[in-house]
Design an enzyme around this catalytic site. Structure first.
Site, mmCIF file in Angstrom:
data_model
loop_
_atom_site.group_PDB
_atom_site.id
_atom_site.type_symbol
_atom_site.label_atom_id
_atom_site.label_comp_id
_atom_site.label_asym_id
_atom_site.label_seq_id
_atom_site.Cartn_x
_atom_site.Cartn_y
_atom_site.Cartn_z
ATOM 1 C CB THR A 145 14.357 23.317 -82.323
ATOM 2 O OG1 THR A 145 15.102 23.467 -81.401
ATOM 3 C CG2 THR A 145 14.460 24.301 -83.491
ATOM 4 C CG ASP A 172 23.734 15.204 -83.110
ATOM 5 O OD1 ASP A 172 23.246 15.616 -82.145
ATOM 6 O OD2 ASP A 172 23.213 14.362 -84.037
ATOM 7 C CE1 TYR A 201 17.477 17.245 -78.887
ATOM 8 C CE2 TYR A 201 19.777 17.990 -78.130
ATOM 9 C CZ TYR A 201 18.579 17.129 -78.600
ATOM 10 O OH TYR A 201 19.026 15.803 -78.272
HETATM 11 N N1 SAM Z 1 16.647 19.760 -84.649
HETATM 12 C C1 SAM Z 1 16.247 19.360 -83.602
HETATM 13 C C2 SAM Z 1 15.926 20.262 -82.371
HETATM 14 O O1 SAM Z 1 16.586 21.533 -82.594
HETATM 15 O O2 SAM Z 1 15.275 20.023 -81.580
HETATM 16 C C3 SAM Z 1 16.949 18.062 -83.178
HETATM 17 C C4 SAM Z 1 18.430 18.332 -82.657
HETATM 18 S S1 SAM Z 1 19.399 16.699 -82.184
HETATM 19 C C5 SAM Z 1 20.500 17.315 -81.217
HETATM 20 C C6 SAM Z 1 19.944 16.557 -83.749
HETATM 21 C C7 SAM Z 1 19.327 15.651 -84.707
HETATM 22 O O3 SAM Z 1 19.867 15.326 -86.013
HETATM 23 C C8 SAM Z 1 19.080 14.195 -84.113
HETATM 24 O O4 SAM Z 1 17.672 13.740 -83.947
HETATM 25 C C9 SAM Z 1 20.043 13.263 -85.169
HETATM 26 O O5 SAM Z 1 19.602 12.013 -85.295
HETATM 27 C C10 SAM Z 1 19.717 14.213 -86.433
HETATM 28 N N2 SAM Z 1 20.913 13.789 -87.289
HETATM 29 C C11 SAM Z 1 22.281 13.717 -87.176
HETATM 30 N N3 SAM Z 1 23.021 13.550 -88.278
HETATM 31 C C12 SAM Z 1 22.133 13.501 -89.151
HETATM 32 C C13 SAM Z 1 22.275 13.113 -90.463
HETATM 33 N N4 SAM Z 1 23.573 12.916 -91.246
HETATM 34 N N5 SAM Z 1 21.003 13.163 -91.349
HETATM 35 C C14 SAM Z 1 19.708 13.220 -90.901
HETATM 36 N N6 SAM Z 1 19.704 13.597 -89.237
HETATM 37 C C15 SAM Z 1 20.974 13.648 -88.767
#
Ligand code: SAM
Length: 213
Positions: free
Chosen positions: A191, A118, A193
């Site tokens: 991935t 994120d 995304y």
């Molecule tokens: N990596 C995947 C992809 O590329 O398709 C998901 C990307 S998504 C934008 C970011 C993910 O990171 C979300 O599912 C969010 O819940 C997770 N996330 C954000 N901060 C986190 C943290 N501190 N610990 C674990 N997961 C986290």
């Protein structure tokens, strides 16, 4: 990530402790026993629905993988993949990536993957970015000496911020890709995304950064 309310998710997760450990702090220093071998362990922080970590685990049975995800409604989709086809070298962890030292001993991890983290574009949210210095300190603590972070994103702002953050932390930027999909990089595993944003025409950035011993 847009979250769908999944009231059944916590109960489902509790039903599969063989894939998502219930008391992960008890595994600190004991992950090799959990996997029943001494293979290197790679983790992905913010694993989302788990496509990357699942495909990596299928491709590399000689590596153990752990997908770490904070959101219960998202990790449950990664769990579904394991329920459908179990992989002995893949575990999931429903914890905060900012608290990894509670679950891993020093030197227990060989590599950290961050994929499409994120961006948290507002300055006031800098501390939430997974490449902020406090997260880097956590990764450094659990990684082997000279351990690496492999980071991909389509977000130019987060990428530039992260290069600066790695560099200010004293890490070595081993290799940088400014357009991964139009490069000679081989073996890229997409991935969720990555597929979505590259289909929209976005450029994908990648960096391999290494901690100094
Ligand atoms: N990596 C995947 C992809 O590329 O398709 C998901 C990307 S998504 C934008 C970011 C993910 O990171 C979300 O599912 C969010 O819940 C997770 N996330 C954000 N901060 C986190 C943290 N501190 N610990 C674990 N997961 C986290």
């Amino acid at each position: 990530m847009r979250l769908r309310n999944k009231p059944e998710a916590p109960e489902k997760i509790a039903g599969y402790p063989q894939f998502i450990p219930e008391n992960p702090e008890e595994l600190k220093g004991n992950w090799s026993s959990r996997f029943d071998n001494n293979h290197p362990i790679h983790i992905e922080v913010g694993t989302g629905k788990g496509r990357f970590i699942y495909e990596m685990a299928k491709l590399h049975p000689e590596i153990n993988y752990i997908g770490i995800e904070l959101q219960v409604s998202v990790i449950v989709t990664a769990l579904d993949k394991l329920i459908e086809a179990e992989l002995p070298n893949l575990q999931l962890l429903h914890v905060n990536g900012g608290e990894l030292t509670q679950y891993f001993e020093a030197n227990e991890i060989d590599r950290v993957y961050l994929n499409f983290s994120d961006p948290w574009p507002k300055n006031k949210h800098e501390k939430r970015r997974l490449t902020y210095k406090t997260f880097l300190a956590g990764y450094e603590e659990i990684l082997v000496p000279n351990g690496e972070i492999h980071f991909k994103t389509d977000n130019q702002g987060l990428f530039e911020y992260s290069l600066a953050s790695f560099s200010q932390y004293g890490m070595i930027l081993k290799q940088v890709w400014l357009d991964l999909h139009n490069s000679s990089f081989e073996g890229n595993v997409m991935t969720e995304y990555e597929e979505k944003f590259s289909n929209k025409g976005n450029r994908i950035y990648r960096v391999e950064a290494q901690f100094r011993a």
